[in-house]
Motif scaffolding. Structure first.
Motif, short mmCIF file in Angstrom:
data_model
loop_
_atom_site.label_atom_id
_atom_site.label_comp_id
_atom_site.label_asym_id
_atom_site.label_seq_id
_atom_site.Cartn_x
_atom_site.Cartn_y
_atom_site.Cartn_z
N ALA A 256 0.83 -1.20 0.00
CA ALA A 256 0.00 0.00 0.00
C ALA A 256 0.87 1.26 0.00
O ALA A 256 0.57 2.24 -0.70
CB ALA A 256 -0.94 -0.01 1.21
N ILE A 257 1.95 1.23 0.77
CA ILE A 257 2.87 2.37 0.79
C ILE A 257 3.54 2.55 -0.56
O ILE A 257 3.61 3.66 -1.10
CB ILE A 257 3.94 2.18 1.89
CG1 ILE A 257 3.29 2.25 3.27
CG2 ILE A 257 5.04 3.22 1.75
CD1 ILE A 257 4.24 1.86 4.40
N PHE A 258 4.01 1.45 -1.13
CA PHE A 258 4.72 1.53 -2.41
C PHE A 258 3.82 2.01 -3.54
O PHE A 258 4.30 2.59 -4.52
CB PHE A 258 5.32 0.16 -2.76
CG PHE A 258 6.15 0.16 -4.00
CD1 PHE A 258 7.25 0.98 -4.13
CD2 PHE A 258 5.81 -0.66 -5.07
CE1 PHE A 258 8.01 0.99 -5.29
CE2 PHE A 258 6.56 -0.66 -6.24
CZ PHE A 258 7.67 0.17 -6.34
N ALA A 259 2.52 1.82 -3.41
CA ALA A 259 1.58 2.31 -4.43
C ALA A 259 1.70 3.83 -4.60
O ALA A 259 1.51 4.35 -5.70
CB ALA A 259 0.15 1.95 -4.05
N GLY A 260 2.02 4.54 -3.51
CA GLY A 260 2.21 5.98 -3.61
C GLY A 260 3.42 6.38 -4.41
O GLY A 260 3.52 7.52 -4.86
#
Length: 438
Positions: free
Chosen positions: A351-355
């Motif tokens: 989810a963090i890497f999606a940013g």
């Protein structure tokens, strides 16, 4: 009177054209990156087929060495395809690169084994990986440029994020196919003939992508520039002659740093890492990887749309800070050996890497004008992929084997996140401005 600099007029895209353009951009990305899932899950099988005389750990390292070598040909693909794409058009190059990647991937499935022809087998494997690397170098920057130049102002982040969803769905597809066949056929059958089938499936993927891409027109930005006689004769030379473009290419080199710990470690290397180093079962490794891929695919369009509203820098900087903070704790959860905790750790990181992955490409597109965009963006991004991306699985496998420290990926996540944060802080955000032609 106040003089206002002329900007290209905002353009609208009708829904039918939007669907065609998005599909054309995404199908190639899917076909291009599908084999990453195969390599990630079948590294052990491919090692046994092509490097049977080595120990298991060395076999895996040799497979990832071949994986890494291909990335060093991405800049060459970016240079050649970028030059032709800026001179001849984006659509023509997108047709060419999907043909090349499909042929190279399918040809891997037809290779003789080490038992048949000896050392020539791994040599041919690496040669085909080189062709794959060349084509991906032209595909990544070409597809993102194509989608961004077709997108209406105010939705460029959302449009380009769709291609990133395709990249992770292709990784998930390759992983599921490889895992399903391994489970269904067994290790002996996979090493005998089963390993070929996932690669041969690139043939129908390539045919579908070729059909779709041949039926689309070039981007409004490129078409307008060509009609006005404004195309660059030597886009890369022009880019290097400008201090502004040289600085932008340097930013394009360092902003993608988080890709190394995100895409290439968290997803490509994770199945091998979990089964080989953490002693998870193959089904458990698949479950964790699949869950994180679903998580990131759901989060990416939200991040792309968010960047359209609040700007690219804010989203990217928030993602980098979050990864620097959460990287070590998340990997410690994965390293517990508990499937539930591993799921939480991997999904939070996804989810963090999606940013990062959902926004990075549109930010890089917006750094350059149409005249040099494909070439300059492709060169900077592909050098970054070669140095910090494709080498990441090999680096992690090597460091873990030498140190015995399975938290190495966590440290890599923190270091690359901080590097991205520094680079992004130097960018001028153009999220709310039209794309430049010159």
């Amino acid at each position: 009177m106040t003089a206002v600099a002329a900007q290209p007029a905002a353009h609208a895209v009708d829904p039918r054209t939007a669907r065609k353009v998005t599909l054309a951009g995404c199908v190639g990305i899917f076909a291009e990156l599908y084999d990453n899932g195969i390599f990630g899950f079948m590294a052990g099988t491919l090692g046994a087929v092509f490097f049977p005389d080595a120990t298991h750990a060395v076999q895996v390292q040799l497979v990832f060495l071949g994986y890494a070598v291909s990335f060093f040909f991405r800049p060459l693909g970016g240079i050649i395809c970028g030059h032709l794409g800026d001179r001849m058009g984006r659509q023509r190059m997108l047709v060419f690169v999907i043909m090349l990647i499909s042929v190279a991937t399918a040809a891997i499935g037809l290779l003789p084994t080490y038992a048949s022809i000896g050392v020539a087998a791994p040599a041919l494997l690496i040669l085909l990986r080189v062709l794959q690397g060349f084509s991906v170098g032209g595909e990544a920057s070409g597809a993102m440029t194509f989608l961004a130049e077709h997108a209406p102002d105010g939705k460029r982040g959302l449009y380009t994020s769709y291609a990133q969803i395709a990249s992770f769905l292709s990784l998930l597809t390759g992983t599921l196919i490889a895992a399903g066949m391994t489970s269904g056929l067994g290790a002996d059958a996979m090493e005998s003939y089963g390993w070929r089938i996932p690669f041969l499936l690139a043939i129908p993927l390539g045919i579908a992508g070729l059909y779709i891409r041949k039926r689309i027109s070039d981007t409004p930005n490129f078409t307008r520039l060509r009609e006005e006689g404004g195309l660059s004769k030597n886009p890369l030379k022009e880019a290097f002659s400008s201090s502004e473009h040289r600085r932008a290419m340097l930013l394009a080199l360092f902003i993608p740093l988080m890709n190394g710990s995100g895409y290439y470690v968290l997803f490509s290397y994770m199945p091998t890492f979990m089964s080989g180093e953490l002693h998870f079962g193959k089904v458990q490794s698949l479950l964790v990887t699949a869950a994180s891929l679903v998580t990131i695919s759901l989060a990416i369009p939200f991040m792309g749309a968010l960047s359209d509203r609040i700007g690219r820098k804010k989203v990217l900087m928030a993602a980098a800070i979050a990864m620097a903070i959460a990287g070590v704790p998340c990997y410690l959860l994965i390293g517990t050996g508990n499937v539930a905790l591993a799921l939480i750790g991997a999904c939070v990181m996804a989810a963090i890497f999606a940013g990062h992955t959902g926004v990075i490409h549109i930010l890089l597109v917006e750094l350059f004008p149409t005249r040099v965009r494909y070439s300059a963006y492709g060169l900077g991004y592909n050098i970054s992929s070669a140095l910090f991306g494709g080498t990441a699985p090999l680096l992690m496998a090597f460091l873990i084997s030498r140190t015995g420290n399975v938290t190495m990926p966590a440290f890599y996540a923190v270091i690359t996140a901080l590097g991205t944060l520094i680079a992004v802080s130097r960018v001028s955000d153009r999220a709310h401005l039209p794309l430049r032609d010159a």
